[in-house]
Design a protein around this motif. Structure first.
Motif, PDB file in Angstrom:
ATOM      1  N   GLN A 190     -37.908  20.022 -18.608  1.00  0.00           N
ATOM      2  CA  GLN A 190     -38.979  19.660 -17.678  1.00  0.00           C
ATOM      3  C   GLN A 190     -39.122  18.149 -17.555  1.00  0.00           C
ATOM      4  N   ALA A 191     -39.023  17.446 -18.687  1.00  0.00           N
ATOM      5  CA  ALA A 191     -39.165  15.990 -18.667  1.00  0.00           C
ATOM      6  C   ALA A 191     -38.033  15.327 -17.899  1.00  0.00           C
ATOM      7  N   MET A 192     -36.804  15.816 -18.100  1.00  0.00           N
ATOM      8  CA  MET A 192     -35.661  15.208 -17.426  1.00  0.00           C
ATOM      9  C   MET A 192     -35.694  15.450 -15.920  1.00  0.00           C
ATOM     10  N   VAL A 193     -36.092  16.645 -15.516  1.00  0.00           N
ATOM     11  CA  VAL A 193     -36.214  16.924 -14.079  1.00  0.00           C
ATOM     12  C   VAL A 193     -37.296  16.039 -13.464  1.00  0.00           C
ATOM     13  N   GLY A 194     -38.444  15.940 -14.166  1.00  0.00           N
ATOM     14  CA  GLY A 194     -39.521  15.089 -13.656  1.00  0.00           C
ATOM     15  C   GLY A 194     -39.107  13.642 -13.543  1.00  0.00           C
ATOM     16  N   SER A 195     -38.367  13.150 -14.561  1.00  0.00           N
ATOM     17  CA  SER A 195     -37.933  11.754 -14.543  1.00  0.00           C
ATOM     18  C   SER A 195     -36.904  11.501 -13.451  1.00  0.00           C
ATOM     19  N   ALA A 196     -35.921  12.397 -13.336  1.00  0.00           N
ATOM     20  CA  ALA A 196     -34.826  12.197 -12.384  1.00  0.00           C
ATOM     21  C   ALA A 196     -35.323  12.163 -10.947  1.00  0.00           C
ATOM     22  N   PHE A 197     -36.378  12.936 -10.661  1.00  0.00           N
ATOM     23  CA  PHE A 197     -36.852  13.022  -9.291  1.00  0.00           C
ATOM     24  C   PHE A 197     -38.140  12.237  -9.061  1.00  0.00           C
ATOM     25  N   THR A 198     -38.522  11.404 -10.033  1.00  0.00           N
ATOM     26  CA  THR A 198     -39.692  10.543  -9.874  1.00  0.00           C
ATOM     27  C   THR A 198     -39.298   9.074  -9.860  1.00  0.00           C
ATOM     28  N   ALA A 199     -38.528   8.677 -10.875  1.00  0.00           N
ATOM     29  CA  ALA A 199     -38.116   7.274 -10.983  1.00  0.00           C
ATOM     30  C   ALA A 199     -36.736   7.083 -10.357  1.00  0.00           C
ATOM     31  N   PRO A 200     -36.590   6.141  -9.428  1.00  0.00           N
ATOM     32  CA  PRO A 200     -35.268   5.855  -8.850  1.00  0.00           C
ATOM     33  C   PRO A 200     -34.383   5.169  -9.885  1.00  0.00           C
ATOM     34  N   HIS A 201     -33.354   5.883 -10.323  1.00  0.00           N
ATOM     35  CA  HIS A 201     -32.484   5.387 -11.386  1.00  0.00           C
ATOM     36  C   HIS A 201     -31.391   4.474 -10.842  1.00  0.00           C
ATOM     37  N   VAL A 202     -31.124   3.419 -11.577  1.00  0.00           N
ATOM     38  CA  VAL A 202     -29.965   2.567 -11.348  1.00  0.00           C
ATOM     39  C   VAL A 202     -29.269   2.408 -12.693  1.00  0.00           C
ATOM     40  N   THR A 203     -27.937   2.527 -12.709  1.00  0.00           N
ATOM     41  CA  THR A 203     -27.188   2.372 -13.957  1.00  0.00           C
ATOM     42  C   THR A 203     -26.122   1.295 -13.783  1.00  0.00           C
ATOM     43  N   GLU A 204     -26.075   0.371 -14.745  1.00  0.00           N
ATOM     44  CA  GLU A 204     -25.066  -0.682 -14.757  1.00  0.00           C
ATOM     45  C   GLU A 204     -24.236  -0.560 -16.032  1.00  0.00           C
ATOM     46  N   PHE A 205     -22.986  -1.033 -15.971  1.00  0.00           N
ATOM     47  CA  PHE A 205     -22.054  -0.874 -17.079  1.00  0.00           C
ATOM     48  C   PHE A 205     -21.444  -2.219 -17.456  1.00  0.00           C
ATOM     49  N   VAL A 206     -21.096  -2.323 -18.735  1.00  0.00           N
ATOM     50  CA  VAL A 206     -20.357  -3.492 -19.197  1.00  0.00           C
ATOM     51  C   VAL A 206     -19.479  -3.065 -20.372  1.00  0.00           C
ATOM     52  N   THR A 207     -18.227  -3.534 -20.367  1.00  0.00           N
ATOM     53  CA  THR A 207     -17.308  -3.262 -21.469  1.00  0.00           C
ATOM     54  C   THR A 207     -17.211  -4.520 -22.320  1.00  0.00           C
ATOM     55  N   VAL A 208     -17.339  -4.357 -23.633  1.00  0.00           N
ATOM     56  CA  VAL A 208     -17.480  -5.520 -24.499  1.00  0.00           C
ATOM     57  C   VAL A 208     -16.648  -5.381 -25.768  1.00  0.00           C
TER      58      VAL A 208
ATOM     59  N   ALA B 279     -18.203   5.233 -27.166  1.00  0.00           N
ATOM     60  CA  ALA B 279     -17.357   5.226 -28.357  1.00  0.00           C
ATOM     61  C   ALA B 279     -16.699   3.855 -28.540  1.00  0.00           C
ATOM     62  N   ILE B 280     -16.592   3.418 -29.788  1.00  0.00           N
ATOM     63  CA  ILE B 280     -15.905   2.166 -30.122  1.00  0.00           C
ATOM     64  C   ILE B 280     -14.459   2.505 -30.461  1.00  0.00           C
ATOM     65  N   LYS B 281     -13.522   1.972 -29.677  1.00  0.00           N
ATOM     66  CA  LYS B 281     -12.114   2.318 -29.833  1.00  0.00           C
ATOM     67  C   LYS B 281     -11.248   1.055 -29.812  1.00  0.00           C
ATOM     68  N   PRO B 282     -10.133   1.073 -30.499  1.00  0.00           N
ATOM     69  CA  PRO B 282      -9.188  -0.054 -30.395  1.00  0.00           C
ATOM     70  C   PRO B 282      -8.495  -0.033 -29.032  1.00  0.00           C
ATOM     71  N   GLN B 283      -8.536  -1.171 -28.353  1.00  0.00           N
ATOM     72  CA  GLN B 283      -7.924  -1.281 -27.031  1.00  0.00           C
ATOM     73  C   GLN B 283      -7.242  -2.642 -26.899  1.00  0.00           C
ATOM     74  N   PRO B 284      -6.228  -2.734 -26.024  1.00  0.00           N
ATOM     75  CA  PRO B 284      -5.638  -4.054 -25.760  1.00  0.00           C
ATOM     76  C   PRO B 284      -6.657  -4.929 -25.037  1.00  0.00           C
ATOM     77  N   TRP B 285      -6.812  -6.147 -25.536  1.00  0.00           N
ATOM     78  CA  TRP B 285      -7.872  -7.021 -25.014  1.00  0.00           C
ATOM     79  C   TRP B 285      -7.358  -8.463 -25.039  1.00  0.00           C
ATOM     80  N   VAL B 286      -7.718  -9.215 -24.022  1.00  0.00           N
ATOM     81  CA  VAL B 286      -7.325 -10.624 -23.988  1.00  0.00           C
ATOM     82  C   VAL B 286      -8.273 -11.406 -24.889  1.00  0.00           C
ATOM     83  N   HIS B 287      -7.740 -11.934 -25.992  1.00  0.00           N
ATOM     84  CA  HIS B 287      -8.537 -12.666 -26.959  1.00  0.00           C
ATOM     85  C   HIS B 287      -7.841 -13.997 -27.246  1.00  0.00           C
ATOM     86  N   LYS B 288      -8.522 -15.081 -26.946  1.00  0.00           N
ATOM     87  CA  LYS B 288      -7.988 -16.431 -27.128  1.00  0.00           C
ATOM     88  C   LYS B 288      -6.647 -16.605 -26.406  1.00  0.00           C
ATOM     89  N   GLY B 289      -6.596 -16.085 -25.181  1.00  0.00           N
ATOM     90  CA  GLY B 289      -5.421 -16.257 -24.338  1.00  0.00           C
ATOM     91  C   GLY B 289      -4.280 -15.318 -24.623  1.00  0.00           C
TER      92      GLY B 289
END
Length: 465
Positions: free
Chosen positions: A249-267, A410-420
């Protein structure tokens, strides 16, 4: 020894243990009829829409009856257990089985509990007439005829009680839906209560008559079992109640009451994981729960301090934005009874060891199913860690009354540009959902960027805190 004629029967009602709850499910009884109870003794455990709670009895006496079996959902204010307590001139009765037989006495001579029942915090004595279930009149040693006892417990004459069959509201609704007259049903439940099985049994012959009118069953045949409308070998149906019902009930009320915006960042959180290992060796953190979630929580608190408008709520009635100067940090926890979100009160004022201790207690209590309703009220912002399930990220739905929720992947090992150079690094994705009525893209982006910057360079916990 005090006999039952010197004692009165008190009905302990289902209390509102969560401020505004309307019902609770009885999970387990710790007492049985005939047991002696004392003031403050826990008699049962119930599950509300918010948590599992143990209920203490507010007086001494002997249990006369448990009105509902385990697994029953009961409305707040409904009597759930009857206890025989001492009258004005005697002690509590030793046990119902030891009562001597007594001559029938008029109902008016028995002391009535009305007006003297203890009132528990969270609910009061009902102002309107409340129907109570009748006692069994054929019990050995009963101090009054069945009609007199029924009249006393109902609060009015027995004739009035007989006009309306005894059944719980869900059973009445079922009978109405199936077109069954409750007055025509012979009850099989305790104290003459009509059960769901009674209604199904009454409805099944009617269905059989419509489909095969030539078939007739002997009058003495056992009532047929309820017929399921689905294949039980291929489907399982789980009633939605308690925590799961409230969450839905809470999730339905929230989803259809508050306009949701979601932003993402990979770090890149490699340095954060190194700091976690260092903190585990710190003498001030010995015995405490130290993990990445601890530093993520601290990073979010620092980001809120730098961007306080994110910690707010929308007041629809007054058309106001309410900025909170405290942070009650919610941590979403998956439990066997469903998803709950207890929160750490005034998390913004806690040191790292204090925050670690609070997180450890919160998680342990949630896993035991002992989270109190108070611990789940008043949250201002939430963290949900979907990464523990191996999920990269998600788009979390806001808890009602909150403006932001942070999902940790999830925290996973990935190829990443670090110090060039491209190197394997520990990487995660964060997702921040916020209420776009009071949080614009700039504010939401700043908060998410601050959290990411701290996790990438944990020394900012010191410089920004």
């Amino acid at each position: 020894m005090t006999t039952m004629t010197e004692a009165s029967v008190r009905e302990f009602k289902m209390p509102d243990v969560g401020e505004g709850l309307t019902e609770a499910e009885i999970l387990k009884w710790y007492v049985q009829p005939g047991d002696t109870v004392t003031d403050g003794q826990v008699v049962c455990e119930v599950e509300t829409a918010k948590a599992a709670v143990e209920l203490p009895i507010p007086y001494d006496g002997v249990v006369r009856e448990l009105h509902f079996p385990e697994g029953t959902t009961v409305d707040v204010g409904t009597p759930i257990i009857a206890v025989a307590v001492a009258g004005a001139g005697g002690a509590a009765p030793e046990a119902p089985a030891e009562q001597p037989a007594a001559a029938p006495a008029p109902a008016k001579e028995e002391p009535k509990p009305e007006g003297r029942q203890p009132v528990l915090v969270g609910y009061g004595v009902a102002t309107s007439s409340t129907r109570r279930r009748p006692r069994k009149g054929a019990e050995a040693g009963s101090p009054a005829p069945a009609q007199a006892i029924q009249a006393e417990l109902n609060g009015h004459g027995g004739a009035v009680a007989e006009k309306r069959p005894l059944a719980k509201p869900p059973v009445r609704k079922l009978a109405k839906d199936l077109g069954v007259d409750l007055a025509a049903i012979i009850p099989s439940g305790p104290d003459g209560i009509i059960t769901r099985e009674d209604v199904h049994a009454a409805a099944t012959p009617r269905t059989a008559e419509q489909t095969a009118p030539v078939v007739a069953a002997p009058a003495t045949a056992a009532a047929p079992a309820p017929v399921a409308s689905y294949d039980t070998a291929r489907e399982t149906r789980i009633p939605v109640k308690g925590v799961r019902k409230a969450t839905a009930q809470a999730m339905v009320g929230s989803a259809f009451t508050a306009p949701h915006v979601t932003e993402f960042v990979t770090v890149d959180v490699t340095r954060t994981l190194k700091l976690v290992e260092e903190l585990k060796q710190d003498k001030d953190m010995q015995g405490l729960r130290v993990n990445p979630l601890l530093l993520i929580a601290k990073a979010l608190l620092v980001a809120i301090k730098r961007n306080p408008d994110i910690n707010a709520s929308w007041d629809e009635a007054n058309q106001e934005i309410v900025v909170k100067h405290y942070v009650n940090l919610g941590i979403a926890a998956a439990t066997p009874r469903g998803l709950i979100v207890p929160n750490i009160k005034d998390a913004q004022s806690k040191t790292l060891p204090q925050l670690a201790e609070a997180l450890g207690e919160l998680v342990a209590t949630a896993r035991e199913g002992k989270t109190s309703p108070a611990a789940m009220q008043g949250g201002t912002v939430t963290i949900t860690n979907v990464g523990v399930f191996g999920v990269d990220t998600g788009t979390p739905i806001l808890n009602p009354g909150e403006s932001a929720i942070l999902a940790v992947g999830a925290i996973k090992p990935q190829p990443w540009v670090h110090k060039g150079k491209v190197k394997p690094r520990q990487v995660t994705t964060l997702a921040l959902s916020f209420d776009h009525r009071l949080v614009d893209g700039e504010l939401g982006s700043k908060v998410l960027a601050d959290v990411a910057a701290i996790l990438e360079q944990p020394k900012r916990l010191i410089t920004w805190a």
